[in-house]
Every structure is written in structure tokens, then in C-alpha cells.
Scaffold this motif. Structure first.
Motif, mmCIF file in Angstrom:
data_model
loop_
_atom_site.group_PDB
_atom_site.id
_atom_site.type_symbol
_atom_site.label_atom_id
_atom_site.label_comp_id
_atom_site.label_asym_id
_atom_site.label_seq_id
_atom_site.Cartn_x
_atom_site.Cartn_y
_atom_site.Cartn_z
ATOM 1 N N THR A 165 0.833 -1.196 0.000
ATOM 2 C CA THR A 165 0.000 0.000 0.000
ATOM 3 C C THR A 165 0.867 1.245 0.000
ATOM 4 O O THR A 165 1.695 1.445 0.892
ATOM 5 N N ARG A 180 -4.297 6.599 -0.393
ATOM 6 C CA ARG A 180 -3.648 5.302 -0.494
ATOM 7 C C ARG A 180 -3.930 4.627 -1.825
ATOM 8 O O ARG A 180 -4.961 4.876 -2.447
ATOM 9 N N GLN A 187 -9.381 -3.773 -4.847
ATOM 10 C CA GLN A 187 -10.578 -3.332 -4.136
ATOM 11 C C GLN A 187 -10.315 -2.101 -3.264
ATOM 12 O O GLN A 187 -9.178 -1.752 -2.994
ATOM 13 N N HIS A 188 -11.406 -1.507 -2.816
ATOM 14 C CA HIS A 188 -11.330 -0.309 -1.974
ATOM 15 C C HIS A 188 -10.749 -0.634 -0.601
ATOM 16 O O HIS A 188 -9.860 0.068 -0.103
ATOM 17 N N LYS A 189 -11.243 -1.721 0.018
ATOM 18 C CA LYS A 189 -10.764 -2.147 1.336
ATOM 19 C C LYS A 189 -10.494 -3.645 1.330
ATOM 20 O O LYS A 189 -11.059 -4.392 0.534
ATOM 21 N N SER A 190 -9.628 -4.067 2.261
ATOM 22 C CA SER A 190 -9.327 -5.492 2.399
ATOM 23 C C SER A 190 -10.452 -6.185 3.168
ATOM 24 O O SER A 190 -11.368 -5.537 3.686
ATOM 25 N N GLY A 193 -10.983 -4.814 6.465
ATOM 26 C CA GLY A 193 -11.409 -3.424 6.551
ATOM 27 C C GLY A 193 -10.303 -2.404 6.386
ATOM 28 O O GLY A 193 -10.532 -1.200 6.572
ATOM 29 N N HIS A 194 -9.076 -2.847 6.017
ATOM 30 C CA HIS A 194 -7.983 -1.910 5.814
ATOM 31 C C HIS A 194 -8.127 -1.204 4.477
ATOM 32 O O HIS A 194 -8.385 -1.855 3.452
ATOM 33 N N LEU A 195 -7.951 0.093 4.472
ATOM 34 C CA LEU A 195 -8.084 0.876 3.242
ATOM 35 C C LEU A 195 -6.924 0.569 2.304
ATOM 36 O O LEU A 195 -5.756 0.659 2.684
ATOM 37 N N LEU A 196 -7.237 0.209 1.080
ATOM 38 C CA LEU A 196 -6.230 -0.135 0.083
ATOM 39 C C LEU A 196 -6.149 0.899 -1.033
ATOM 40 O O LEU A 196 -5.057 1.299 -1.431
ATOM 41 N N ASN A 197 -7.295 1.285 -1.548
ATOM 42 C CA ASN A 197 -7.353 2.254 -2.645
ATOM 43 C C ASN A 197 -8.427 3.296 -2.364
ATOM 44 O O ASN A 197 -9.597 2.957 -2.173
ATOM 45 N N ASP A 198 -8.012 4.551 -2.343
ATOM 46 C CA ASP A 198 -8.987 5.631 -2.187
ATOM 47 C C ASP A 198 -9.715 5.886 -3.496
ATOM 48 O O ASP A 198 -9.206 5.573 -4.586
#
Length: 229
Positions: A165, A180, A187-190, A193-198
Motif C-alpha cells: 500500500t 492510499r 478493491q477499496h478495502k481489504s 477493513g484496511h483501506l487499500l485504494n482511495d
């Protein structure tokens, strides 16, 4: 034998007996003086190791990080994504957009992209702090309803996590902020629930919103951009 001769014999035995010798004395060893090399080693002061100065890329990243939440209105640059990147690179004495850099009808992000191409700084490897990140089609710049706007957005890499990330600083719709991007996971979140792509482009004209990883173009190496003339 009478008492007188016996007494005389005893007295003679005492005087004639050999003296009792004590334990032999051990001669003390002379003190050995320390060698000159050891004395010199003891007297030599320990020199403190100097900390290695941060690289130019890290200084660029630190400048960008310091602008998070701040306004660019009074910073002698345009209050947009390119203005943020220019300010960050000025921290190491590099001006990314000189007079005449822009071609007719070209935006600043595209001009920076061309500079990265010209200097050999453009790459798609794991980025380093201070690298520029380029995105395309983040908005309909020419307002024709088509995805034909080319490079339209830039930011400065702040850090890269172990899971890939990328955290970057950019001037978006909410001002200077962090965002991020993870090119390994779309995907947007894992699942945790971790943010991967805004989200970088809002939903419009019947199309869904677009994520940073979908609009990514490439990176510009800070090392090359700050050394090229």
C-alpha cells in the motif's frame, strides 16, 4: 649424674643449637609498565558517528507531509495538485515547472509527466519517498464527456507499507491530504477493513467512481528528477 653437670649440658645445648630458619622470602616482581600502544589507545577519545543526512527524496516527502491540512493559497504556486508537488520539490532547490514548460493547452501534471519521461525518471517499480505519482482521467478536463484527458493528477509518495500500500500526499477536492493506493489488490478495502485504494474520481454520467489503482499511470523518480538538469 649430678644436677650441676645436667644443668650445664642443657645450657650448652641451647646456645649451640642451630638457628631455626624461617620461610624463604619471595622477591617481589617489578611492576610492568603498560605499553605505549595501550596507553595511546586509552587516551584516544571515542568519536561519535555522524548521522547520515536524509536523501533528497525523503526531504521532498517531508515537505509534502508538512503541508497536509494546510492551504496553498499563499504559497506562490497554483492551489492545485501540481502546486503541491512544486512546493515539495522546491525544498531541495528544484523547480519542476520553469517558464515555457507548458505546451499550448497542456496542464501542469502532463508537463511534469513529460519531464519525467525526458529525464529517464519515469518507472513503475516500487516507489520511494519523494517520487511523484501520476494519474490519468481523474476528471473530464476538456468537458467533452470522453476519457481523453491524459495525465490529470499528481502527488508525492510519502511511504510504502509491507503489503504494497502506497501512501501519497496530494491536493484533492478536500484540500491537501493523504491517500492510499495498492496495485496488488484492486478493491477499496481489504477483508479486514484496511483501506487499500482511495476513490479518486467520483461517479458521474452513469459511470461508477474510480479508485486510485485504476487511474494509476506511473512514478517519477525523485533521485533522477532532482539530479537532472
Amino acid at each position: 649424674m649430678t644436677r650441676r653437670p645436667l644443668l650445664l649440658a642443657c645450657l650448652l645445648g641451647v646456645f649451640l643449637a642451630p638457628p631455626v630458619l624461617g620461610a624463604p622470602r619471595v622477591a617481589a616482581k617489578p611492576a610492568v609498565a603498560p605499553s605505549k600502544s595501550k596507553v595511546k589507545a586509552r587516551r584516544t577519545p571515542v568519536r561519535a558517528t555522524k548521522a547520515k543526512p536524509p536523501s533528497r527524496g525523503k526531504r521532498v516527502a517531508a515537505r509534502a507531509s508538512g503541508l497536509v491540512g494546510r492551504s496553498l493559497a499563499n504559497q506562490a504556486v497554483t492551489d492545485d495538485c501540481s502546486g503541491l508537488v512544486r512546493l515539495a520539490y522546491r525544498a531541495v532547490g528544484v523547480e519542476l515547472l520553469t517558464q515555457g514548460s507548458l505546451r499550448p493547452g497542456e496542464n501542469a501534471a502532463s508537463a511534469m509527466y513529460r519531464r519525467a519521461q525526458r529525464t529517464g525518471a519515469l518507472h513503475r517499480k516500487t516507489p520511494r519517498p519523494g517520487d511523484i505519482v501520476f494519474f490519468h482521467e481523474t476528471y473530464d478536463r476538456n468537458r467533452d464527456g470522453l476519457r481523453n484527458d491524459g495525465v490529470t493528477h499528481v502527488g508525492v509518495i510519502e511511504s510504502v507499507a509491507k503489503d504494497g500500500t502506497v501512501v501519497f500526499v496530494h491536493r484533492g477536492g478536500q484540500g491537501v491530504a493523504r491517500a492510499r493506493m495498492n496495485l496488488r489488490q484492486s478493491q477499496h478495502k481489504s477483508a479486514k477493513g484496511h483501506l487499500l485504494n482511495d476513490y479518486l474520481r467520483r461517479a458521474e454520467q452513469g459511470e461508477r467512481a474510480r479508485l486510485t489503482g485504476e487511474l494509476f499511470v506511473g512514478y517519477g523518480s525523485a533521485q533522477r528528477l532532482t539530479s537532472a538538469r
